[in-house]
Design a protein around this motif. Sequence first.
Motif, PDB file in Angstrom:
ATOM      1  N   ASP A   1       0.832  -1.209   0.000  1.00  0.00           N
ATOM      2  CA  ASP A   1       0.000   0.000   0.000  1.00  0.00           C
ATOM      3  C   ASP A   1       0.868   1.261   0.000  1.00  0.00           C
ATOM      4  O   ASP A   1       2.081   1.191   0.194  1.00  0.00           O
ATOM      5  CB  ASP A   1      -0.866   0.016   1.269  1.00  0.00           C
ATOM      6  N   GLY A   2       0.186   2.412  -0.130  1.00  0.00           N
ATOM      7  CA  GLY A   2       0.877   3.693  -0.038  1.00  0.00           C
ATOM      8  C   GLY A   2       2.001   3.783  -1.063  1.00  0.00           C
ATOM      9  O   GLY A   2       1.786   3.590  -2.266  1.00  0.00           O
ATOM     10  N   ILE A   3       3.227   4.016  -0.587  1.00  0.00           N
ATOM     11  CA  ILE A   3       4.376   4.099  -1.507  1.00  0.00           C
ATOM     12  C   ILE A   3       4.841   2.711  -1.956  1.00  0.00           C
ATOM     13  O   ILE A   3       5.771   2.600  -2.757  1.00  0.00           O
ATOM     14  CB  ILE A   3       5.567   4.854  -0.877  1.00  0.00           C
ATOM     15  N   GLY A   4       4.202   1.654  -1.430  1.00  0.00           N
ATOM     16  CA  GLY A   4       4.643   0.289  -1.722  1.00  0.00           C
ATOM     17  C   GLY A   4       4.846   0.015  -3.210  1.00  0.00           C
ATOM     18  O   GLY A   4       5.932  -0.424  -3.625  1.00  0.00           O
ATOM     19  N   PRO A   5       3.818   0.252  -4.063  1.00  0.00           N
ATOM     20  CA  PRO A   5       3.988  -0.050  -5.483  1.00  0.00           C
ATOM     21  C   PRO A   5       5.145   0.739  -6.121  1.00  0.00           C
ATOM     22  O   PRO A   5       5.886   0.213  -6.952  1.00  0.00           O
ATOM     23  CB  PRO A   5       2.638   0.365  -6.090  1.00  0.00           C
ATOM     24  N   GLU A   6       5.314   2.010  -5.699  1.00  0.00           N
ATOM     25  CA  GLU A   6       6.373   2.838  -6.305  1.00  0.00           C
ATOM     26  C   GLU A   6       7.755   2.272  -5.975  1.00  0.00           C
ATOM     27  O   GLU A   6       8.623   2.161  -6.850  1.00  0.00           O
ATOM     28  CB  GLU A   6       6.293   4.289  -5.773  1.00  0.00           C
ATOM     29  N   ILE A   7       7.964   1.912  -4.708  1.00  0.00           N
ATOM     30  CA  ILE A   7       9.302   1.439  -4.337  1.00  0.00           C
ATOM     31  C   ILE A   7       9.539   0.015  -4.830  1.00  0.00           C
ATOM     32  O   ILE A   7      10.672  -0.367  -5.123  1.00  0.00           O
ATOM     33  CB  ILE A   7       9.593   1.597  -2.826  1.00  0.00           C
ATOM     34  N   MET A   8       8.456  -0.777  -4.967  1.00  0.00           N
ATOM     35  CA  MET A   8       8.638  -2.134  -5.510  1.00  0.00           C
ATOM     36  C   MET A   8       9.024  -2.050  -6.990  1.00  0.00           C
ATOM     37  O   MET A   8       9.944  -2.752  -7.440  1.00  0.00           O
ATOM     38  CB  MET A   8       7.353  -2.964  -5.336  1.00  0.00           C
ATOM     39  N   ASP A   9       8.341  -1.185  -7.762  1.00  0.00           N
ATOM     40  CA  ASP A   9       8.675  -1.068  -9.183  1.00  0.00           C
ATOM     41  C   ASP A   9      10.130  -0.623  -9.337  1.00  0.00           C
ATOM     42  O   ASP A   9      10.867  -1.135 -10.182  1.00  0.00           O
ATOM     43  CB  ASP A   9       7.726  -0.082  -9.883  1.00  0.00           C
ATOM     44  N   ALA A  10      10.537   0.334  -8.508  1.00  0.00           N
ATOM     45  CA  ALA A  10      11.922   0.825  -8.581  1.00  0.00           C
ATOM     46  C   ALA A  10      12.894  -0.311  -8.263  1.00  0.00           C
ATOM     47  O   ALA A  10      13.896  -0.526  -8.963  1.00  0.00           O
ATOM     48  CB  ALA A  10      12.107   1.981  -7.599  1.00  0.00           C
ATOM     49  N   THR A  11      12.600  -1.054  -7.213  1.00  0.00           N
ATOM     50  CA  THR A  11      13.489  -2.141  -6.774  1.00  0.00           C
ATOM     51  C   THR A  11      13.593  -3.217  -7.855  1.00  0.00           C
ATOM     52  O   THR A  11      14.699  -3.672  -8.193  1.00  0.00           O
ATOM     53  CB  THR A  11      12.956  -2.744  -5.454  1.00  0.00           C
TER      54      THR A  11
ATOM     55  N   THR B   1      -0.525  -0.739   4.682  1.00  0.00           N
ATOM     56  CA  THR B   1      -1.212   0.098   5.661  1.00  0.00           C
ATOM     57  C   THR B   1      -2.063  -0.807   6.531  1.00  0.00           C
ATOM     58  O   THR B   1      -2.902  -1.541   6.017  1.00  0.00           O
ATOM     59  CB  THR B   1      -2.115   1.127   4.934  1.00  0.00           C
ATOM     60  N   THR B   2      -1.788  -0.782   7.835  1.00  0.00           N
ATOM     61  CA  THR B   2      -2.575  -1.628   8.734  1.00  0.00           C
ATOM     62  C   THR B   2      -3.790  -0.822   9.179  1.00  0.00           C
ATOM     63  O   THR B   2      -3.628   0.224   9.803  1.00  0.00           O
ATOM     64  CB  THR B   2      -1.759  -1.994   9.993  1.00  0.00           C
ATOM     65  N   PRO B   3      -5.015  -1.290   8.831  1.00  0.00           N
ATOM     66  CA  PRO B   3      -6.177  -0.513   9.264  1.00  0.00           C
ATOM     67  C   PRO B   3      -6.268  -0.518  10.785  1.00  0.00           C
ATOM     68  O   PRO B   3      -5.948  -1.537  11.410  1.00  0.00           O
ATOM     69  CB  PRO B   3      -7.372  -1.266   8.668  1.00  0.00           C
ATOM     70  N   SER B   4      -6.671   0.638  11.358  1.00  0.00           N
ATOM     71  CA  SER B   4      -6.830   0.613  12.811  1.00  0.00           C
ATOM     72  C   SER B   4      -8.202   0.009  13.127  1.00  0.00           C
ATOM     73  O   SER B   4      -9.078  -0.049  12.273  1.00  0.00           O
ATOM     74  CB  SER B   4      -6.686   2.013  13.401  1.00  0.00           C
TER      75      SER B   4
ATOM     76  N   SER C   1       4.060   2.434   5.028  1.00  0.00           N
ATOM     77  CA  SER C   1       3.553   2.736   3.680  1.00  0.00           C
ATOM     78  C   SER C   1       3.555   4.231   3.371  1.00  0.00           C
ATOM     79  O   SER C   1       3.153   4.628   2.274  1.00  0.00           O
ATOM     80  CB  SER C   1       2.145   2.173   3.541  1.00  0.00           C
ATOM     81  N   ALA C   2       3.988   5.050   4.322  1.00  0.00           N
ATOM     82  CA  ALA C   2       4.144   6.501   4.132  1.00  0.00           C
ATOM     83  C   ALA C   2       2.997   7.118   3.337  1.00  0.00           C
ATOM     84  O   ALA C   2       3.205   7.702   2.265  1.00  0.00           O
ATOM     85  CB  ALA C   2       5.500   6.801   3.466  1.00  0.00           C
ATOM     86  N   PRO C   3       1.767   7.031   3.853  1.00  0.00           N
ATOM     87  CA  PRO C   3       0.623   7.551   3.077  1.00  0.00           C
ATOM     88  C   PRO C   3       0.761   9.040   2.757  1.00  0.00           C
ATOM     89  O   PRO C   3       0.217   9.504   1.750  1.00  0.00           O
ATOM     90  CB  PRO C   3      -0.587   7.289   3.988  1.00  0.00           C
ATOM     91  N   ASP C   4       1.529   9.776   3.582  1.00  0.00           N
ATOM     92  CA  ASP C   4       1.661  11.224   3.352  1.00  0.00           C
ATOM     93  C   ASP C   4       2.366  11.567   2.045  1.00  0.00           C
ATOM     94  O   ASP C   4       2.180  12.652   1.503  1.00  0.00           O
ATOM     95  CB  ASP C   4       2.377  11.898   4.555  1.00  0.00           C
ATOM     96  N   ILE C   5       3.169  10.639   1.507  1.00  0.00           N
ATOM     97  CA  ILE C   5       3.863  10.961   0.245  1.00  0.00           C
ATOM     98  C   ILE C   5       3.496   9.972  -0.872  1.00  0.00           C
ATOM     99  O   ILE C   5       4.094   9.992  -1.952  1.00  0.00           O
ATOM    100  CB  ILE C   5       5.399  10.997   0.431  1.00  0.00           C
ATOM    101  N   ALA C   6       2.484   9.126  -0.621  1.00  0.00           N
ATOM    102  CA  ALA C   6       2.129   8.104  -1.617  1.00  0.00           C
ATOM    103  C   ALA C   6       1.632   8.748  -2.908  1.00  0.00           C
ATOM    104  O   ALA C   6       0.950   9.766  -2.886  1.00  0.00           O
ATOM    105  CB  ALA C   6       1.050   7.197  -1.045  1.00  0.00           C
ATOM    106  N   GLY C   7       2.013   8.164  -4.029  1.00  0.00           N
ATOM    107  CA  GLY C   7       1.529   8.620  -5.336  1.00  0.00           C
ATOM    108  C   GLY C   7       2.292   9.812  -5.882  1.00  0.00           C
ATOM    109  O   GLY C   7       2.057  10.247  -7.005  1.00  0.00           O
ATOM    110  N   LYS C   8       3.225  10.353  -5.109  1.00  0.00           N
ATOM    111  CA  LYS C   8       3.947  11.549  -5.575  1.00  0.00           C
ATOM    112  C   LYS C   8       5.233  11.201  -6.317  1.00  0.00           C
ATOM    113  O   LYS C   8       5.887  12.076  -6.878  1.00  0.00           O
ATOM    114  CB  LYS C   8       4.297  12.453  -4.377  1.00  0.00           C
TER     115      LYS C   8
ATOM    116  N   THR D   1      11.910   9.211  -7.101  1.00  0.00           N
ATOM    117  CA  THR D   1      12.153   7.764  -7.039  1.00  0.00           C
ATOM    118  C   THR D   1      12.791   7.263  -8.336  1.00  0.00           C
ATOM    119  O   THR D   1      13.772   6.502  -8.313  1.00  0.00           O
ATOM    120  CB  THR D   1      10.815   7.022  -6.791  1.00  0.00           C
ATOM    121  N   ASP D   2      12.244   7.713  -9.460  1.00  0.00           N
ATOM    122  CA  ASP D   2      12.765   7.265 -10.765  1.00  0.00           C
ATOM    123  C   ASP D   2      14.203   7.725 -10.974  1.00  0.00           C
ATOM    124  O   ASP D   2      15.053   6.972 -11.449  1.00  0.00           O
ATOM    125  CB  ASP D   2      11.916   7.868 -11.890  1.00  0.00           C
TER     126      ASP D   2
END
Length: 485
Positions: A14-24, A75-78, A267-274, A331-332
């Motif tokens: 979740d969050g930045i997960g997809p971005e950092i996985m694609d980069a990795t 992201t762990t739901p509360s 998952s750093a939701p504050d910067i996800a998708g940026k 990231t790129d």
Amino acid sequence: MSDQPTPITIAKGDGIGPEIMDATLRVLDAAGAKLAIEEIDVGFKVYERGLSAGIEPESWNSLRRTKVFLKSPITTPSGSGFKSLNVTIRKSLGLYANVRPTVAYYPYVRTLHPGMNLVIIRENEEDLYAGIEHRQTQEVTQCLKLITRPGSEKIVRYAFEYARANGRKRVTCMIKDNIMKITDGLFYETFARIAEDYPDIESDRLIIDIGTARLADTPAVFDVVVMPNLYGDIASDVVTQLSGSVGLGGSANIGEHVAMFEAIHGSAPDIAGKGIANPSGLLLGAVMMLVHIGQAEVAERVHNAWLKTLEDGIHTGDIYKDDTSRERVDTDGFTNAVIARFGELPRKLNSVSYTGAQQMAMPSAKLNIAQDKTLVGVDIFLDWVEDSRNPDVIGKKLQDLAGDMSLQMITNRGVKVFPDGLEETFCTDHWRCRFVSAAGEGTTVSHQQVIGLLSRIAEAKLDFIKTEHLYFFDGKPGFSLGQGQ
Ligand code: NAD
């Protein structure tokens, strides 16, 4: 390295997960990693489908087949309806060792501790994370802390094997065995015994409170540190933060059959998708994975190129500083910079070498040690509340019900309040009442005697909420004294 690709399972999270996985994955592919990738869904979208475990039942098949899992943060739901996926995965797959190396990249990343280069090895399955909690009375809740002999043996042996395979010189054990003499005591006793099998590695111990203070103050003096689950959870975050950014830490969760690799951060939701996240944590997790699956050469190429990128001042926003950075990248941009440096070594930072590394022996624990076990009494916990909350009142009632057993003491929150308690001691509605044989302390008691005592207590309309048997093991008590006893 075999030409056959190694099957691995990945989850983009979740969050930045997809971005950092694609980069990795882009870095691994360009570096020549031979991987056959299976992707599974974990995290928020699975929770949203109503699966409270955060993972689809069929995804376990992939993990059990490939035995290697590269996982982005989720992201762990509360809320109490959801289970922590990380804890579920670690425990279901027996990933008993959490390995977190933390290194300072001074002067390229700002840190207060330039010489820091340590590894925290955290026990991953036991301790308070067994998740066995109960509310027992109006006022009292409890969480069971489980420390086992096999669990302690495996993690401690893992720490020493890790030290040996990675050229480390010292293993420090951090515990709180001055207070938790039985649970943390077992962890430390196991450590002291196993340390003797590794005369080439130094060993020492610290109580966790001063140990954490020293980790925060002078982390550079530590090498490998092994701890039970909760202390390791807290201390490893303290140490990672000291290195300059949580974005720089990778970690491995190792079991006898399966291993999972991830970033330390969330998952750093504050910067996800940026598109600005630092992919380094997951990338370093992936480097540990490559070493684990025998692709050491690729691991070395990636890690050294990554170090050179840091050294060249090509930094993502989380570590960018005007005085230490040269170029602020997204990231790129960071990913491209790492790929462009394959084959280069850092000049000032220490380069890494995995190709000559010793293969690590995977420890297993010795089960079934046979000590003589004798039942010598019982702690009966009562939910009892009367206006006075006077321990002498409940004490006298229980003495009358004791029969062929003898009431030795009552404690409240662990402090002795009967006989001869202090008026000042605060009492809740939760009373631990210790009975031993009327024939004298240490005399064997039967289960029938305990059942008879419980029947008399129930008939007297007292609410017993739990019992703990008191055993001697090879003539030594397997239970603690009351405070003040
Ligand atoms: P976090 O680690 O996600 O973020 C803390 C701070 O660090 C944020 O300001 C974030 O922007 C920054 N940060 C984290 N990783 C970064 C990166 N790679 N690059 C740049 N900046 C980065 O911690 P949090 O905000 O407490 O948790 C967010 C969610 O992540 C929660 O739902 C939490 O439960 C979950 N979480 C998951 C894992 C995991 O899956 N292993 C671990 C920790 C937290």
